[in-house]
Write an enzyme that holds these catalytic residues in place. Structure first.
Site, PDB file in Angstrom:
ATOM      1  N   LYS A  76       0.754  -1.192  -0.124  1.00 31.07           N
ATOM      2  CA  LYS A  76      -0.126  -0.014   0.000  1.00 31.07           C
ATOM      3  C   LYS A  76       0.888   1.220   0.008  1.00 31.07           C
ATOM      4  O   LYS A  76       2.065   1.403   0.366  1.00 31.07           O
ATOM      5  CB  LYS A  76      -0.746  -0.072   1.151  1.00 31.07           C
ATOM      6  N   ASP A  77       0.177   2.468  -0.611  1.00 30.21           N
ATOM      7  CA  ASP A  77       0.991   3.626  -0.594  1.00 30.21           C
ATOM      8  C   ASP A  77       1.572   4.051   0.886  1.00 30.21           C
ATOM      9  O   ASP A  77       0.654   3.709   1.928  1.00 30.21           O
ATOM     10  CB  ASP A  77       0.214   4.580  -1.152  1.00 30.21           C
TER      11      ASP A  77
END
Length: 341
Positions: A76-77
């Site tokens: 995930k970012d």
């Protein structure tokens, strides 16, 4: 990425993306419920400005196990607020007291047991809430939003797939030309993924440039909506009937993720592939399994609202599609002053 065609005309407005972590919220959907029992401990976390791998390492250390025993559905970012599940294999051991776990920017939302490992790629999709700061309500932008809602956006692979400054693709090309040898398994995987993604993007872009993003062609490979099943649009069949199915979203056009066997497709696709024979040969010799990916992507539950600080977007995308590819059709993206929120 700047050379890839837009489904609409290039945007006129510039907006800030991820000016603050709270401007980019991602909540993953695994597509299944936790069993409540089993040899795996499942931990749902909310993290702010925190790297997935780093959080995983800290969870493993807290449990006193190797990082090999921790897993997740996908990265995930970092510069965002994200929610995701981790699993840790602890057979025959009690569930640790995660109320004692402390890590800046990380909150434990749920802890339970599960009967199998959460694996890379097991993700169903992600819910997004994105604020595009400084975006102004104009007729042009409202038209873009409505068009995107109606016809979707090019399902491009974005910068994350290609590495910083396109390094992964540059290395893949050098490898394909025999200029370098790559022995590290992780690097080989990154470079091969970049090579396949580049060819996919070029096919999609060429099709859009030619005005054929919504047109069935003879020998197109189309996918049944809601499944991974696909078939070839044979010239002997009624292309007009298939065109109606396409317009009704019963089927979707696809572009290739090339593998060790090259599928015969429409002339346009074959022409793009012929320009990249070195990358094709590299992928074939590495025995990658061929696959197809939708040419366009339709966001689900898509809504928007203009607020004082800009434009707020809410939508869901299936795993593998990029929110930044959607945003690219709306505004020219500018990223700066990333701070935790």
């Amino acid at each position: 990425m700047l050379d890839l065609a837009y489904l609409q005309t290039p945007p006129k407005q510039t907006a800030l993306l991820k000016a603050e972590c709270a401007d980019f919220v991602v909540k993953e959907r695994l597509g299944y419920e936790m069993s409540g029992n089993g040899e795996f401990v499942a931990i749902k976390v909310r993290k702010i400005n925190a790297n997935t791998l780093f959080v995983g390492e800290k969870l493993a250390a807290f449990c006193g196990v190797s990082t090999r025993q921790i897993s997740y559905a996908g990265l995930k970012d970092r510069h965002a607020v994200t929610e995701q599940w981790f699993s840790i294999q602890l057979p025959g051991k009690p569930t640790p007291d995660f109320s004692q776990f402390q890590l800046n920017g990380v909150e434990i939302l749920d802890v339970t047991r599960h009967n199998r490992k959460i694996r890379i790629g097991s993700l169903d999709g992600n819910d997004f809430e994105i604020l595009l700061r400084n975006a102004v309500e104009t007729d042009e932008l409202k038209m873009r939003l409505k068009n995107l809602q109606n016809v979707g956006f090019p399902n491009y692979f974005m910068e994350q797939r290609f590495g910083r400054d396109g390094h992964n693709l540059t290395q893949a090309i050098a490898w394909a030309k025999g200029e370098i040898q790559i022995r590290d398994r992780k690097k080989r995987s990154f470079y091969l993924s970049a090579a396949r993604s580049e060819i996919f993007n070029l096919v999609v872009s060429k099709r859009i440039e030619m005005g054929l993003a919504h047109q069935i062609l003879a020998q197109d490979i189309v996918q049944l909506s809601g499944s991974h099943s696909w078939f070839v649009a044979d010239e002997k069949e009624d292309l007009a009937a298939l065109q109606v199915r396409l317009e009704n979203r019963d089927i979707s056009l696809t572009a290739p993720l090339i593998g060790e066997t090259i599928q015969s497709a429409c002339e346009l696709e074959n022409a793009v592939l012929a320009e990249h024979l070195a990358l094709q040969k590299l992928i074939q010799q590495e025995h990658l399994k061929p696959a197809r990916r939708p040419l366009l992507m339709q966001p689900q539950n898509f809504s928007w609202q203009f607020v004082d600080s800009g434009l707020k977007l809410v939508f869901y995308l299936p795993a593998g599609s990029y929110a930044t590819a959607l945003v690219r059709e709306l505004v020219l993206i500018k990223e700066e002053n990333r701070n935790t929120a």
